[in-house]
Design an enzyme around this catalytic site. Sequence first.
Site, PDB file in Angstrom:
ATOM      1  CB  THR A  89      31.175  47.343   5.532  1.00 47.18           C
ATOM      2  OG1 THR A  89      31.892  47.641   6.240  1.00 47.18           O
ATOM      3  CG2 THR A  89      32.130  47.361   4.089  1.00 47.18           C
ATOM      4  CE  LYS A 164      34.910  45.170   5.884  1.00 46.34           C
ATOM      5  NZ  LYS A 164      34.618  44.233   7.339  1.00 46.34           N
ATOM      6  CE  LYS A 239      27.090  46.036   2.841  1.00 48.72           C
ATOM      7  NZ  LYS A 239      27.339  46.966   4.233  1.00 48.72           N
TER       8      LYS A 239
HETATM    9  P1  NAD Z   1      22.061  45.722  11.487  1.00 50.69           P
HETATM   10  O1  NAD Z   1      21.436  46.206  10.893  1.00 50.69           O
HETATM   11  O2  NAD Z   1      22.431  45.446  12.806  1.00 50.69           O
HETATM   12  O3  NAD Z   1      22.415  48.103  11.936  1.00 50.69           O
HETATM   13  C1  NAD Z   1      22.108  49.100  11.498  1.00 50.69           C
HETATM   14  C2  NAD Z   1      21.900  49.690  11.499  1.00 50.69           C
HETATM   15  O4  NAD Z   1      20.957  51.479  11.449  1.00 50.69           O
HETATM   16  C3  NAD Z   1      20.105  49.036  11.659  1.00 50.69           C
HETATM   17  O5  NAD Z   1      20.023  49.391  14.090  1.00 50.69           O
HETATM   18  C4  NAD Z   1      19.632  50.233  11.835  1.00 50.69           C
HETATM   19  O6  NAD Z   1      17.965  50.587  12.403  1.00 50.69           O
HETATM   20  C5  NAD Z   1      20.087  51.243  12.336  1.00 50.69           C
HETATM   21  N1  NAD Z   1      19.657  52.742  10.797  1.00 50.69           N
HETATM   22  C6  NAD Z   1      19.907  52.904   9.367  1.00 50.69           C
HETATM   23  N2  NAD Z   1      19.573  54.257   8.780  1.00 50.69           N
HETATM   24  C7  NAD Z   1      19.206  54.801  10.013  1.00 50.69           C
HETATM   25  C8  NAD Z   1      19.211  55.643  10.097  1.00 50.69           C
HETATM   26  N3  NAD Z   1      19.342  56.883   8.922  1.00 50.69           N
HETATM   27  N4  NAD Z   1      19.335  56.735  11.718  1.00 50.69           N
HETATM   28  C9  NAD Z   1      19.430  55.937  12.570  1.00 50.69           C
HETATM   29  N5  NAD Z   1      19.506  54.478  12.997  1.00 50.69           N
HETATM   30  C10 NAD Z   1      19.865  54.278  11.630  1.00 50.69           C
HETATM   31  O7  NAD Z   1      23.954  46.177  10.967  1.00 50.69           O
HETATM   32  P2  NAD Z   1      24.950  46.268  11.669  1.00 50.69           P
HETATM   33  O8  NAD Z   1      25.860  43.883  11.322  1.00 50.69           O
HETATM   34  O9  NAD Z   1      25.314  46.701  12.944  1.00 50.69           O
HETATM   35  O10 NAD Z   1      26.198  46.025  10.656  1.00 50.69           O
HETATM   36  C11 NAD Z   1      26.463  47.681  10.622  1.00 50.69           C
HETATM   37  C12 NAD Z   1      27.404  48.043   9.089  1.00 50.69           C
HETATM   38  O11 NAD Z   1      28.544  47.551   9.556  1.00 50.69           O
HETATM   39  C13 NAD Z   1      27.154  47.341   7.860  1.00 50.69           C
HETATM   40  O12 NAD Z   1      28.234  47.970   6.674  1.00 50.69           O
HETATM   41  C14 NAD Z   1      27.488  46.126   7.193  1.00 50.69           C
HETATM   42  O13 NAD Z   1      28.843  45.716   6.633  1.00 50.69           O
HETATM   43  C15 NAD Z   1      29.555  46.912   8.564  1.00 50.69           C
HETATM   44  N6  NAD Z   1      30.226  45.089   9.584  1.00 50.69           N
HETATM   45  C16 NAD Z   1      29.256  44.425   9.822  1.00 50.69           C
HETATM   46  C17 NAD Z   1      29.817  43.280  10.643  1.00 50.69           C
HETATM   47  C18 NAD Z   1      29.172  42.460  11.273  1.00 50.69           C
HETATM   48  O14 NAD Z   1      29.705  41.446  11.384  1.00 50.69           O
HETATM   49  N7  NAD Z   1      27.549  41.852  11.412  1.00 50.69           N
HETATM   50  C19 NAD Z   1      31.206  43.065  10.619  1.00 50.69           C
HETATM   51  C20 NAD Z   1      32.163  43.630   9.334  1.00 50.69           C
HETATM   52  C21 NAD Z   1      31.438  45.231   9.589  1.00 50.69           C
END
Ligand code: NAD
Length: 290
Positions: A89, A164, A239
């Site tokens: 997102t 979204k 966010k």
């Molecule tokens: P998270 O922090 O658990 O996972 C993100 C991952 O990205 C981490 O493991 C981090 O190490 C990795 N990362 C960051 N930079 C990197 C790079 N350059 N190379 C490789 N890996 C890298 O976050 P999440 O909860 O999985 O959310 C991910 C996305 O999904 C966000 O944009 C969030 O807004 C969106 N989202 C989350 C939810 C939710 O309920 N968690 C729901 C809908 C949307």
Amino acid sequence: MSRTVAFIGLGHMGGPMAANLHKAGHRVRGYDLAVTPGPGLEPAASAPDAVAGADVVVTMLPEGRHVLGLYDEILQVASPGTLFVDCSTIDVADARTAHERAATAGMRALDAPVSGGVVGAEAGTLTFMAGGGEAEFAEARPLLEAMGKKAVHCGGPGAGQAAKMCNNMILGVSMIAVSEAFVLAESLGLSHQALYDVASTASGQCWALSVNCPVPGPVPASPANRDYRPGFAAALMAKDLGLAANAAKAGGVNTELGLKAAEVYTAYAERVGMTEDFSGIVRTIREKSA
Ligand code: NAD
């Protein structure tokens, strides 16, 4: 058709999404800065290593700056015409920049953020909202359907992110409205159940009330019944409302309640971060009431 997918970002969402792609028979090369790829995924030594030889690159990263930074690292390594699907997102403006950079490098791109949270990612029941060309959406669709129950093509580059943030602005504002109504009902001596029974079948009906009800009781599965454990964490709502606020300011749109909701959720998220569901805002409203 089985594809070779590079999956970058294996966190709370990306980990189970990548696992579902593997379960559906795709070859998945996984990479994350901090997380080890789960069973069945082929671990890559770096992001460029994951991307080399992949047909499709899926990213699930925290913010736009991570996506753009990563694209700078991998666009030059991918085979010409590789499809880049970003499920993170991020800002609409960042998503459009990602599309432009992909096109300049001879790649194809889709923004495809999700709704449904970690539970939906694990169960493979996410909803995807996609922005990009028809052909790109058609090619990504079987992969999206392996990770979710529904995929909607919303329009050109950035349209998925636009959908979204508009949806979540409705959700943030409506959760505050529903919570204020419950606290007002308390002061008027009206029971939670009575307000629920009326509003859930009357014109106050909405998802914030009838699925994620912010008070315990009327909807047994809502986070209010488990001391507001998420669910959809307050920090993620803050966010998303921040992204909507940026887009509204950039476009000169008068989203008064959207901006107010961003302010309310930012303050709330500073206290509870990822530990509380966004419906816990009802407690803040109660605390602030005389
Ligand atoms: P998270 O922090 O658990 O996972 C993100 C991952 O990205 C981490 O493991 C981090 O190490 C990795 N990362 C960051 N930079 C990197 C790079 N350059 N190379 C490789 N890996 C890298 O976050 P999440 O909860 O999985 O959310 C991910 C996305 O999904 C966000 O944009 C969030 O807004 C969106 N989202 C989350 C939810 C939710 O309920 N968690 C729901 C809908 C949307």
